[in-house]
Scaffold this motif. Structure first.
Motif, mmCIF file in Angstrom:
data_model
loop_
_atom_site.group_PDB
_atom_site.id
_atom_site.type_symbol
_atom_site.label_atom_id
_atom_site.label_comp_id
_atom_site.label_asym_id
_atom_site.label_seq_id
_atom_site.Cartn_x
_atom_site.Cartn_y
_atom_site.Cartn_z
ATOM 1 N N MET A 109 0.520 -13.028 3.703
ATOM 2 C CA MET A 109 -0.092 -12.145 2.716
ATOM 3 C C MET A 109 -0.425 -10.756 3.252
ATOM 4 N N PHE A 110 -0.650 -10.625 4.538
ATOM 5 C CA PHE A 110 -1.025 -9.329 5.096
ATOM 6 C C PHE A 110 0.171 -8.696 5.785
ATOM 7 N N ARG A 111 0.183 -7.364 5.815
ATOM 8 C CA ARG A 111 1.341 -6.633 6.329
ATOM 9 C C ARG A 111 0.879 -5.331 6.969
ATOM 10 N N GLN A 146 1.865 -6.389 -1.997
ATOM 11 C CA GLN A 146 2.108 -5.769 -3.302
ATOM 12 C C GLN A 146 1.009 -4.805 -3.754
ATOM 13 N N ASN A 147 0.002 -4.585 -2.959
ATOM 14 C CA ASN A 147 -1.075 -3.695 -3.355
ATOM 15 C C ASN A 147 -0.836 -2.285 -2.804
ATOM 16 N N GLU A 182 -6.545 -5.577 -5.328
ATOM 17 C CA GLU A 182 -7.117 -6.907 -5.527
ATOM 18 C C GLU A 182 -7.983 -7.246 -4.327
ATOM 19 N N GLY A 183 -8.628 -8.378 -4.395
ATOM 20 C CA GLY A 183 -9.484 -8.789 -3.300
ATOM 21 C C GLY A 183 -10.953 -8.728 -3.633
ATOM 22 N N SER A 235 1.878 -16.234 -6.161
ATOM 23 C CA SER A 235 1.881 -16.357 -7.620
ATOM 24 C C SER A 235 0.967 -15.326 -8.264
ATOM 25 N N LEU A 236 0.019 -14.786 -7.494
ATOM 26 C CA LEU A 236 -0.896 -13.780 -8.018
ATOM 27 C C LEU A 236 -0.471 -12.361 -7.657
ATOM 28 N N THR A 237 0.449 -12.204 -6.719
ATOM 29 C CA THR A 237 0.883 -10.851 -6.347
ATOM 30 C C THR A 237 2.301 -10.557 -6.822
#
Length: 569
Positions: A109-111, A146-147, A182-183, A235-237
Motif C-alpha cells: 500500500m505504501f510507495r 493512488q492518493n 484518504e487515511g 478494493s478501496l484505492t
C-alpha cells in the motif's frame, strides 16, 4: 533581464531545490523556482510474515478452545467437533509452507512518492502604480497508493494612486485543488485495513482478481472462517475511483481618500467564493476484495459557499505636541450563503461510463443556509508623551441568528496603560529598563449557534392517508424568539517589567471573566415532543493569574536562558 543566477540545494526527504533569479528589468523583479523531491515511509508498524502469523493463529484458537473446555486434549481434538469460531483451516496444519513468507501489506500500500513544485513571480511599478503577479503549481503524489494532491495558485496585487489624495487597489487570489486523500476514516479506512490484513493472502488470486470472495477462486474456501480478514486494501484505492475538486477565489477591492493629511476614509468590499465537488464511483464487486459482492454505485457531492464583506471606516489621526489622538468610526455588513447537494446512482449496466446518468438515481438531497451581520463601531485612542495611554471602543452588532427583537448587542471596552519607567522618579534607577502598568475592561459577544437556531424549522415527514402514504411536514425544533447574544465581561490587570539591560523580563496578569446568557441546548420534558431547546441560560466565571519570567543567565559564546511560567485558574 539584466542578470540571471541559478542556485541548487538538497533539502529534507531527498528534495532538490533549483531557484532562478532573473534579476531586474527596469523597475520590475522576476523570480522563478522549481523543486523536485520524493517522500517515502521510513517507519512501519512491525508485521508478522505468513509462517509467524499461522503459528499465532493456531495457538490462539487452540488456547481459546481449551480455555472454554479445560478437559479437552487440544492435540487429539479434531476440528470437526469444534464450533466454527474455534476451527482452524486444514492447510494451516498440513501444509503451512505453501503460503511462503506471504504478503507485507504495508509494502503493497505504501510507495515512494515524487513531488514537483514550481513558482513564478513578477513585481514592479513606479511612483503611482505597484503590482505583483505570482503563480505556483504543486504536484505531490502521496505515499499511500493512488492518493495525490495537485494545486494551482494564482495571486495578483495592484495599487494605484489616482490622485495625491485618492488611492485604489485590488488583491485577487485563486486556488484550484485536485486531490484524493484518504487515511482519516478510522478503523474502516484503507490504512487501517492494510495494517490488519492477514499476510497469508496474495495481492491477486489465480483469476487476476483481488480477493478471496471470488466464487471461482481456490481462496474462496476461507470465507467459512469468519475470523479471517477477507478484505483487500486495493478494493478501496483501485476499485473505487475518487476525485475531489475545489475552487477557492478571494478578492478584495478598496479605495482610500484623504480629505486632509489627518482625515482618511477607506471603503472596501471583499468576497470569498468556494466550490467543491467530490466524484466517487465504486466498481461492481470491487474486485471481490471488500466485505461483500457489492453492486456498482456512483455518488456526487457538491458544495458552494459565498461570503462577502463590505467595510467602511473614517479615521482621524493627529498629533499635537505631546498629545496623540486616533479616532475611528466604521460600518460593516457581511453575508454568507452555503449550499450542498448530493446524488447517488446505482444499477449501472457496466463500468464503462461512471457518470450518474449511466445508472439509475436512487437517492439525492440538497440544502441551503444563510447568515448575515451588520456592525457599527467606534474607537478612540489617546496617548500623552508615549507615557500615558487610553483607549475606548464600542460596537453594535446585529446577527440574523437571533430572534427578531433580540438581534442587536452592544459591546463596549476601555483600556489604559502607564509607562512608569519614563517618570522622573525612576529615571535614575538604572536597573529598571522598562516598567509598564496596564488595565482593561470589555464586553465580547458570541453568536456561534446554528443559522436558524431561534425559529422553528420543518422537516419532511410521510404519514398514512387511508391505504396510501402521503407527504407531509413536521416541526423539527421549538422556536425561541427571545434568543439573544451570549456576553462575556472581562477585566485584565497586568504589569510588564524588564531589568538589568533586559536580562530579566517579568509579565504578571490577573484576569476575571464572567460569561452570561450562555447559549446551550437545555433538556426539556419529552411531553413537548422534543428533548432539548436552544436557550440562554447559566453563568460561567474564569479568574486567575498568569506569570511569565524570562532570564538571560549568561551571554556571549555560552548562551544560557531560562523560561518559567505559572498560571492558576
Amino acid at each position: 533581464a539584466s542578470s540571471a543566477a541559478i542556485y541548487g540545494s538538497r533539502g529534507a526527504n531527498g528534495v532538490v531545490l533549483v531557484t532562478t533569479k532573473l534579476g531586474k528589468a527596469g523597475r520590475s523583479n522576476v523570480s522563478a523556482g522549481v523543486e523536485y523531491g520524493v517522500q517515502e515511509v521510513t517507519r512501519k508498524v512491525p508485521m508478522m510474515n505468513a509462517q509467524q502469523w499461522i503459528n499465532y493463529y493456531i495457538d490462539a484458537h487452540n488456547n481459546a478452545w481449551v480455555d472454554l473446555n479445560p478437559a479437552v486434549n487440544k492435540a487429539s481434538d479434531p476440528n470437526s467437533v469444534r464450533p466454527s469460531t474455534y476451527r482452524i483451516p486444514d492447510d494451516f496444519i498440513t501444509n503451512p509452507q505453501q503460503f511462503g513468507t506471504g504478503t507485507d501489506w504495508q509494502d503493497v500500500m505504501f510507495r515512494v512518492a515524487p513531488s514537483k513544485n514550481a513558482q513564478l513571480s513578477v513585481s514592479g511599478g513606479n511612483e503611482k502604480t505597484q503590482f505583483l503577479f505570482s503563480g505556483a503549481y504543486l504536484d505531490q503524489q502521496a505515499v499511500l497508493d493512488q492518493n495525490y494532491y495537485k494545486r494551482l495558485a494564482l495571486r495578483t496585487n495592484i495599487k494605484h494612486a489616482v490622485t495625491s489624495r485618492l488611492t485604489v487597489g485590488m488583491n485577487l487570489g485563486a486556488t484550484t485543488v485536485f486531490d484524493r486523500t484518504e487515511g482519516t476514516q478510522g478503523k474502516s479506512d484503507v490504512i487501517s485495513l492494510a495494517i490488519q490484513s492477514d499476510p497469508i493472502f496474495p495481492v491477486y488470486n489465480e483469476n487476476g482478481n483481488l480477493g478471496y470472495r471470488d466464487p471461482n477462486s481456490v481462496w474462496s474456501k476461507y470465507i467459512a472462517y469468519n475470523d479471517l480478514n477477507l478484505w483487500h486494501p486495493y478494493s478501496l484505492t483501485r476499485f473505487i475511483h475518487k476525485q475531489n475538486k475545489s475552487f477557492n477565489t478571494l478578492a478584495t477591492g478598496y479605495a482610500e481618500y484623504y480629505f486632509t493629511d489627518d482625515l482618511k476614509f477607506r471603503t472596501s468590499i471583499s468576497g470569498n467564493l468556494y466550490n467543491t465537488r467530490l466524484n466517487s464511483y465504486s466498481i461492481k464487486n470491487q474486485g471481490y476484495g471488500y466485505s461483500g459482492l457489492l453492486p456498482a454505485e456512483g455518488n456526487v457531492q457538491s458544495s458552494y459557499m459565498l461570503n462577502w464583506l463590505s467595510e467602511n471606516t473614517l479615521t482621524y489621526d493627529k498629533r499635537f505636541g505631546d498629545h496623540s489622538v486616533n479616532v475611528l468610526a466604521g460600518y460593516s455588513v457581511q453575508k454568507q450563503r452555503d449550499e450542498f447537494a448530493t446524488v447517488t446512482s446505482g444499477s449501472f449496466p457496466n463500468d464503462l461510463v461512471e457518470t450518474l446518468n449511466a445508472g439509475v438515481v436512487t437517492s439525492g438531497s440538497s440544502n441551503a443556509t444563510e447568515w448575515s451581520m451588520i456592525s457599527y463601531l467606534a474607537r478612540g485612542q489617546y496617548n500623552f508623551r508615549n507615557n500615558y495611554f487610553l483607549s475606548a471602543a464600542i460596537r453594535r452588532d446585529g446577527s440574523s441568528r437571533f430572534g427578531t427583537n433580540t438581534r442587536w448587542g452592544y459591546f463596549p471596552s476601555v483600556s489604559a496603560g502607564w509607562l512608569v519607567s519614563d517618570e522622573a522618579f525612576l529615571k535614575n534607577i538604572k536597573a529598571i529598563n522598562s516598567l509598564k502598568l496596564r488595565a482593561s475592561y470589555g464586553v465580547a459577544g458570541n453568536n456561534q449557534i446554528p443559522n436558524y437556531g431561534a425559529i422553528s424549522l420543518l422537516n419532511a415527514s410521510n404519514y398514512a392517508s387511508g391505504s396510501s402514504l402521503a407527504s407531509g411536514l413536521q416541526i423539527a425544533n421549538i422556536a425561541n424568539t427571545n434568543l439573544r447574544w451570549e456576553r462575556t465581561n472581562q477585566l485584565n490587570i497586568g504589569v510588564d517589567l524588564r531589568l538589568l539591560s533586559d536580562r530579566i523580563s517579568l509579565t504578571a496578569e490577573y484576569y476575571n471573566s464572567v460569561t452570561r446568557d450562555m447559549l446551550l441546548n437545555v433538556p426539556i420534558p419529552d411531553i413537548t415532543g422534543f428533548s432539548t431547546q436552544l436557550t440562554n441560560i447559566g453563568r460561567m466565571r474564569n479568574r486567575g493569574i498568569e506569570l511569565n519570567l524570562s532570564t538571560k543567565n549568561t551571554t556571549g559564546k555560552l548562551l544560557w536562558t531560562t523560561e518559567f511560567n505559572f498560571s492558576r485558574n
